[in-house]
Design a protein around this motif. Structure first.
Motif, PDB file in Angstrom:
ATOM      1  N   THR A  96       0.807  -1.218   0.000  1.00  0.00           N
ATOM      2  CA  THR A  96       0.000   0.000   0.000  1.00  0.00           C
ATOM      3  C   THR A  96       0.844   1.273   0.000  1.00  0.00           C
ATOM      4  OG1 THR A  96      -1.816  -1.169   1.072  1.00  0.00           O
ATOM      5  CG2 THR A  96      -1.854   1.232   1.190  1.00  0.00           C
ATOM      6  N   PRO A  97       1.864   1.409   0.850  1.00  0.00           N
ATOM      7  CA  PRO A  97       2.672   2.641   0.780  1.00  0.00           C
ATOM      8  C   PRO A  97       3.311   2.847  -0.600  1.00  0.00           C
ATOM      9  CG  PRO A  97       3.168   1.452   2.797  1.00  0.00           C
ATOM     10  CD  PRO A  97       2.294   0.555   1.971  1.00  0.00           C
ATOM     11  N   ILE A 142      -5.493  10.605  -5.024  1.00  0.00           N
ATOM     12  CA  ILE A 142      -4.375   9.704  -4.724  1.00  0.00           C
ATOM     13  C   ILE A 142      -4.876   8.303  -4.422  1.00  0.00           C
ATOM     14  CG2 ILE A 142      -2.469   9.221  -3.139  1.00  0.00           C
ATOM     15  CD1 ILE A 142      -2.253  12.314  -2.756  1.00  0.00           C
ATOM     16  N   THR A 143      -5.853   8.212  -3.527  1.00  0.00           N
ATOM     17  CA  THR A 143      -6.307   6.883  -3.104  1.00  0.00           C
ATOM     18  C   THR A 143      -6.999   6.137  -4.239  1.00  0.00           C
ATOM     19  OG1 THR A 143      -8.316   7.862  -2.133  1.00  0.00           O
ATOM     20  CG2 THR A 143      -6.431   7.467  -0.663  1.00  0.00           C
ATOM     21  N   GLU A 144      -7.752   6.847  -5.082  1.00  0.00           N
ATOM     22  CA  GLU A 144      -8.376   6.175  -6.233  1.00  0.00           C
ATOM     23  C   GLU A 144      -7.318   5.671  -7.206  1.00  0.00           C
ATOM     24  OE1 GLU A 144     -11.363   8.727  -7.934  1.00  0.00           O
ATOM     25  OE2 GLU A 144     -12.714   8.470  -6.225  1.00  0.00           O
ATOM     26  N   ALA A 145      -6.302   6.495  -7.464  1.00  0.00           N
ATOM     27  CA  ALA A 145      -5.229   6.087  -8.382  1.00  0.00           C
ATOM     28  C   ALA A 145      -4.434   4.913  -7.826  1.00  0.00           C
ATOM     29  CB  ALA A 145      -4.307   7.271  -8.667  1.00  0.00           C
ATOM     30  N   ALA A 146      -4.349   4.821  -6.492  1.00  0.00           N
ATOM     31  CA  ALA A 146      -3.581   3.748  -5.848  1.00  0.00           C
ATOM     32  C   ALA A 146      -4.422   2.517  -5.548  1.00  0.00           C
ATOM     33  CB  ALA A 146      -2.969   4.266  -4.550  1.00  0.00           C
ATOM     34  N   GLY A 147      -5.752   2.627  -5.681  1.00  0.00           N
ATOM     35  CA  GLY A 147      -6.613   1.513  -5.303  1.00  0.00           C
ATOM     36  C   GLY A 147      -6.548   1.254  -3.810  1.00  0.00           C
ATOM     37  N   VAL A 173      -9.049   5.837   1.853  1.00  0.00           N
ATOM     38  CA  VAL A 173      -8.633   7.172   2.257  1.00  0.00           C
ATOM     39  C   VAL A 173      -7.799   7.149   3.539  1.00  0.00           C
ATOM     40  CG1 VAL A 173      -9.498   9.426   3.014  1.00  0.00           C
ATOM     41  CG2 VAL A 173     -10.564   8.287   1.068  1.00  0.00           C
ATOM     42  N   ALA A 174      -8.150   6.288   4.478  1.00  0.00           N
ATOM     43  CA  ALA A 174      -7.433   6.231   5.757  1.00  0.00           C
ATOM     44  C   ALA A 174      -5.987   5.754   5.597  1.00  0.00           C
ATOM     45  CB  ALA A 174      -8.178   5.315   6.724  1.00  0.00           C
ATOM     46  N   SER A 175      -5.684   5.058   4.513  1.00  0.00           N
ATOM     47  CA  SER A 175      -4.337   4.508   4.345  1.00  0.00           C
ATOM     48  C   SER A 175      -3.269   5.593   4.227  1.00  0.00           C
ATOM     49  CB  SER A 175      -4.285   3.558   3.144  1.00  0.00           C
ATOM     50  OG  SER A 175      -4.568   4.256   1.942  1.00  0.00           O
ATOM     51  N   VAL A 176      -3.628   6.744   3.667  1.00  0.00           N
ATOM     52  CA  VAL A 176      -2.645   7.824   3.539  1.00  0.00           C
ATOM     53  C   VAL A 176      -2.246   8.318   4.924  1.00  0.00           C
ATOM     54  CG1 VAL A 176      -2.250  10.183   2.714  1.00  0.00           C
ATOM     55  CG2 VAL A 176      -3.384   8.526   1.234  1.00  0.00           C
ATOM     56  N   GLY A 177      -3.221   8.559   5.780  1.00  0.00           N
ATOM     57  CA  GLY A 177      -2.925   9.000   7.139  1.00  0.00           C
ATOM     58  C   GLY A 177      -2.155   7.953   7.923  1.00  0.00           C
ATOM     59  N   TYR A 178      -2.520   6.698   7.744  1.00  0.00           N
ATOM     60  CA  TYR A 178      -1.862   5.610   8.471  1.00  0.00           C
ATOM     61  C   TYR A 178      -0.394   5.494   8.078  1.00  0.00           C
ATOM     62  CZ  TYR A 178      -0.760   0.943  10.150  1.00  0.00           C
ATOM     63  OH  TYR A 178      -0.158  -0.125  10.775  1.00  0.00           O
ATOM     64  N   HIS A 179      -0.104   5.548   6.772  1.00  0.00           N
ATOM     65  CA  HIS A 179       1.266   5.310   6.304  1.00  0.00           C
ATOM     66  C   HIS A 179       2.133   6.570   6.243  1.00  0.00           C
ATOM     67  CE1 HIS A 179       0.678   1.082   5.412  1.00  0.00           C
ATOM     68  NE2 HIS A 179      -0.449   1.390   4.774  1.00  0.00           N
ATOM     69  N   PHE A 180       1.506   7.733   6.012  1.00  0.00           N
ATOM     70  CA  PHE A 180       2.306   8.947   5.797  1.00  0.00           C
ATOM     71  C   PHE A 180       1.957  10.100   6.741  1.00  0.00           C
ATOM     72  CE2 PHE A 180       2.316   6.571   1.839  1.00  0.00           C
ATOM     73  CZ  PHE A 180       3.668   6.512   1.561  1.00  0.00           C
TER      74      PHE A 180
END
Length: 197
Positions: free
Chosen positions: A4-5, A29-34, A37-44
């Protein structure tokens, strides 16, 4: 499939190569990455932190190439060789293909840099730019240092403009090697011109 990152970073890179950070949403970003939304906050930590990381990596690559090229030159290198070492890592034509994505990312990021990008840009650029100005100054002893820094800044602004808006269309189909040679000649001419006033 990438983790995911990695997918988020890759999506942010693709988007930053297309448009400035201010025009990129978290959802883009999240749509392009599949990813969710929460994954961005979790990883970055945040969308801005992710975009800043991508820009920092692109800046690092460009500045490392500039530093390496400059350090490989002999102390008595000609001014056009110094200029070529400075320009080649930072300008590529056309800037659309995968190998040149970093240049496009930098152009878009530097349009309106975040405070973090402005900070690490200044930190990374300073030693390389000081080394560059020192080497250029040896070839133009009659040009005051303040004016040399101005000319340096003007060159950076011109290089940034060449990859944007109508200039991209004007340079479409141009031979990249010929454009690079013309840029080097133009920059050398500007650097060696008589001082203003």
């Amino acid at each position: 499939m990438r983790d995911t990152p990695g997918r988020l970073r890759e999506a942010a890179e693709r988007l930053l190569a297309e448009r400035p950070a201010s025009q990129i949403s978290l959802r883009d970003i999240t749509e392009a990455a599949g990813a969710n939304v929460a994954s961005v906050g979790y990883h970055f930590g945040s969308k801005d932190a992710l975009l800043d990381e991508v820009v920092r990596l692109a800046l690092t690559e460009v500045f490392e190439q500039q530093r390496d090229r400059l350090l490989q030159l002999p102390e008595d290198a000609a001014l056009d060789d110094i200029v070529r070492a400075w320009v080649l890592p930072a300008f590529a034509l056309p800037p659309a293909d995968e190998a040149q994505r970093g240049w496009k990312i930098l152009q878009n990021a530097l349009t309106t840099p975040s405070p973090a990008v402005a900070g690490f840009l200044a930190e990374m650029a300073a030693p390389i730019q000081e080394h560059l100005i020192d080497r250029i100054a040896r070839h133009v002893p009659g040009v005051p240092l303040a004016e040399l820094w101005f000319r340096h800044t003007a060159v950076l602004a011109a290089l940034g403009a060449l990859g944007r808006g109508p200039f991209v269309a004007m340079l479409a189909g141009a031979d990249p090697d010929q454009v690079t040679d013309q840029l080097v000649a133009w920059i050398v001419g500007g650097l060696t011109a008589s001082p203003a006033g």
